[in-house]
Design a protein around this motif. Structure first.
Motif, short mmCIF file in Angstrom:
data_model
loop_
_atom_site.label_atom_id
_atom_site.label_comp_id
_atom_site.label_asym_id
_atom_site.label_seq_id
_atom_site.Cartn_x
_atom_site.Cartn_y
_atom_site.Cartn_z
N SER A 96 0.98 -1.07 0.33
CA SER A 96 0.10 -0.12 -0.29
C SER A 96 0.70 0.97 0.20
CB SER A 96 -0.33 0.27 1.22
OG SER A 96 -2.17 1.08 0.76
N LYS A 97 2.03 0.57 0.52
CA LYS A 97 3.09 2.58 0.83
C LYS A 97 3.54 2.91 -0.19
CE LYS A 97 3.83 2.24 6.37
NZ LYS A 97 5.08 1.88 6.72
N LYS A 103 2.10 6.14 -7.49
CA LYS A 103 -0.17 6.05 -7.58
C LYS A 103 -0.02 6.88 -8.55
CE LYS A 103 -1.76 9.95 -4.20
NZ LYS A 103 -3.08 10.13 -3.45
N ASN A 104 0.49 7.84 -9.47
CA ASN A 104 0.21 8.89 -10.41
C ASN A 104 1.67 8.39 -11.27
OD1 ASN A 104 -1.58 10.28 -9.11
ND2 ASN A 104 -0.01 11.36 -7.67
N ASP A 105 2.56 6.98 -11.21
CA ASP A 105 3.60 6.97 -11.95
C ASP A 105 2.73 5.16 -12.31
OD1 ASP A 105 5.52 5.57 -13.77
OD2 ASP A 105 6.59 6.60 -11.92
N GLU A 106 2.65 5.63 -14.46
CA GLU A 106 1.80 4.61 -14.86
C GLU A 106 2.88 3.77 -15.43
OE1 GLU A 106 -0.30 6.83 -18.05
OE2 GLU A 106 -1.94 8.12 -17.24
N ASP A 107 4.19 3.76 -15.15
CA ASP A 107 4.58 2.77 -15.53
C ASP A 107 5.37 1.77 -13.85
OD1 ASP A 107 5.19 3.94 -17.86
OD2 ASP A 107 7.22 5.13 -17.40
N ILE A 108 4.26 1.91 -13.34
CA ILE A 108 4.67 1.34 -12.56
C ILE A 108 2.66 0.33 -11.89
CG2 ILE A 108 5.85 1.24 -9.87
CD1 ILE A 108 7.85 1.89 -11.70
N LEU A 109 3.29 -0.73 -11.53
CA LEU A 109 2.56 -1.35 -11.19
C LEU A 109 2.95 -2.63 -10.23
CD1 LEU A 109 0.72 -2.89 -14.82
CD2 LEU A 109 0.48 -0.70 -13.29
N LEU A 110 1.77 -3.29 -9.13
CA LEU A 110 1.61 -3.80 -8.19
C LEU A 110 0.80 -5.46 -8.54
CD1 LEU A 110 1.35 -1.86 -5.24
CD2 LEU A 110 3.58 -2.33 -6.06
N LYS A 124 -14.15 -12.30 -1.85
CA LYS A 124 -12.39 -12.06 -1.18
C LYS A 124 -11.70 -11.40 -1.19
CE LYS A 124 -13.62 -16.38 1.94
NZ LYS A 124 -13.11 -17.78 3.37
N ILE A 125 -11.03 -11.43 -2.19
CA ILE A 125 -10.01 -10.75 -2.56
C ILE A 125 -10.51 -9.45 -2.80
CG2 ILE A 125 -8.29 -12.69 -3.33
CD1 ILE A 125 -8.66 -11.53 -6.13
N LYS A 126 -11.45 -9.17 -3.35
CA LYS A 126 -11.66 -7.66 -3.20
C LYS A 126 -12.52 -7.20 -2.21
CE LYS A 126 -13.97 -4.45 -5.40
NZ LYS A 126 -13.54 -3.62 -6.38
N LYS A 127 -12.39 -7.94 -1.55
CA LYS A 127 -12.73 -7.07 0.01
C LYS A 127 -11.53 -6.75 0.36
CE LYS A 127 -15.01 -8.19 4.78
NZ LYS A 127 -13.36 -8.76 5.38
N TYR A 128 -10.33 -8.00 0.13
CA TYR A 128 -8.82 -7.57 0.98
C TYR A 128 -8.53 -6.02 0.30
CZ TYR A 128 -4.57 -8.89 2.39
OH TYR A 128 -3.16 -9.01 3.14
N ALA A 129 -8.50 -6.04 -0.86
CA ALA A 129 -8.37 -4.93 -1.44
C ALA A 129 -9.15 -3.80 -1.17
CB ALA A 129 -8.35 -5.43 -3.06
N ILE A 130 -9.78 -3.54 -0.58
CA ILE A 130 -10.80 -2.27 -0.43
C ILE A 130 -10.71 -2.04 0.70
CG2 ILE A 130 -12.91 -2.03 0.65
CD1 ILE A 130 -14.47 -3.28 -1.74
N GLU A 131 -9.69 -3.27 1.68
CA GLU A 131 -9.15 -3.28 2.99
C GLU A 131 -7.65 -3.14 3.23
OE1 GLU A 131 -11.93 -6.87 5.36
OE2 GLU A 131 -9.68 -6.86 4.65
N ASN A 132 -7.42 -2.86 1.96
CA ASN A 132 -6.27 -2.45 1.84
C ASN A 132 -5.52 -1.50 0.95
OD1 ASN A 132 -4.33 -4.15 3.56
ND2 ASN A 132 -5.20 -5.86 2.19
N ASN A 133 -6.87 -0.55 0.67
CA ASN A 133 -7.33 1.06 0.25
C ASN A 133 -6.21 0.19 -1.84
OD1 ASN A 133 -8.28 2.26 1.71
ND2 ASN A 133 -6.48 2.17 2.35
N ALA A 134 -6.82 -0.99 -2.22
CA ALA A 134 -6.12 -1.25 -3.24
C ALA A 134 -6.75 -0.31 -4.39
CB ALA A 134 -5.85 -2.53 -3.87
N ILE A 135 -5.98 0.14 -5.90
CA ILE A 135 -6.28 1.04 -6.76
C ILE A 135 -6.54 0.33 -7.68
CG2 ILE A 135 -5.92 3.54 -8.58
CD1 ILE A 135 -4.72 4.42 -5.81
N ASP A 136 -7.65 0.13 -8.38
CA ASP A 136 -7.42 -0.53 -10.26
C ASP A 136 -6.79 -0.18 -10.79
OD1 ASP A 136 -9.89 -1.55 -7.80
OD2 ASP A 136 -11.67 -0.52 -9.45
N ASN A 137 -6.40 -1.47 -11.37
CA ASN A 137 -5.02 -0.79 -12.67
C ASN A 137 -4.09 -0.39 -11.78
OD1 ASN A 137 -7.59 -1.96 -14.27
ND2 ASN A 137 -8.57 -0.13 -14.42
#
Length: 213
Positions: A96-97, A103-110, A124-137
């Motif tokens: 998340s960090k 987050k503004n660098d389109e060339d870096i993904l996770l 379940k992973i959607k819930k986990y993603a929300i809990e950890n503030n994952a940004i789609d794409n």
């Protein structure tokens, strides 16, 4: 005549390539023992550098994610499961960090792979993603076929340290590794995702890799 001979020897042996500045480029990792190798673009084995194999998984939004989503991108990969009480919350926090940092660098993904896909459904992973503030794409958390995930973890990312000792395909994967992958799908760094010092090192090396590209 001697000069001509030396010139031809250099061409045939590739021994006269420019010395690599190790402070300005990252090594490659071609085996599970993670021996760093600095390989020049003019080296005979440059086109044989280890790459992450083709894959196709399902992310937190139920969308198919494959190598094509990461073509031309630098990405950080790890392995987790949603019910993990020990290292996974720390890995997720540090992912998340990293997301916040880039987050503004389109060339870096996770990319985070569930190692319990038989339990970690898309919901379940959607819930986990929300809990950890994952940004789609930006941060893909994926599930899929257990054998495919375990195979790519072991043979592409070299993420299972115990496997090289036991060769037990049924053994559960639990690793704290963050693996840095370049724009061509090659391993350029390995880090302990639970350690703040290693996360700082990862960020420094991402910047080196960006300059290299």
């Amino acid at each position: 005549m001697k000069a001509v001979f030396l010139f031809l020897f250099c061409i045939l042996s590739f021994s006269c390539t420019k010395e690599i500045d190790k402070s300005k480029t990252l090594p490659f990792y071609n085996s599970e023992d993670f021996t760093p190798e600095w390989i020049s673009k003019t080296a005979a084995n440059y086109n044989r550098i280890h790459k992450v194999a083709s894959f196709k998984f399902t992310n937190q939004n139920g969308k198919t994610v494959s190598n094509k989503n990461f073509e031309g991108k630098i990405y950080v990969a790890d392995f987790f499961f949603t019910t993990c009480p020990s290292i996974c919350p720390i890995l997720a926090k540090n992912m998340s960090k990293l997301q916040e940092e880039y987050k503004n660098d389109e060339d870096i993904l996770l990319l985070s792979h569930s190692v319990m896909p038989w339990v970690d459904s898309v919901e379940k992973i959607k819930k986990y993603a929300i809990e950890n503030n994952a940004i789609d794409n930006k941060w893909h958390l994926v599930t899929g076929d257990r054998d495919e995930i375990y195979n790519i973890a072991r043979t592409s990312y070299f993420a299972d340290e115990d496997f090289k000792k036991t060769k037990d395909e049924n053994e559960f994967i639990h690793t704290e590794n963050f693996v840095l992958i370049d724009t061509k799908g090659r391993i350029r760094g390995v880090y302990n995702g639970t350690l703040a010092l290693d996360i700082k090192r990862l960020k420094r090396q991402i910047e080196i890799l960006k300059q290299e590209n």
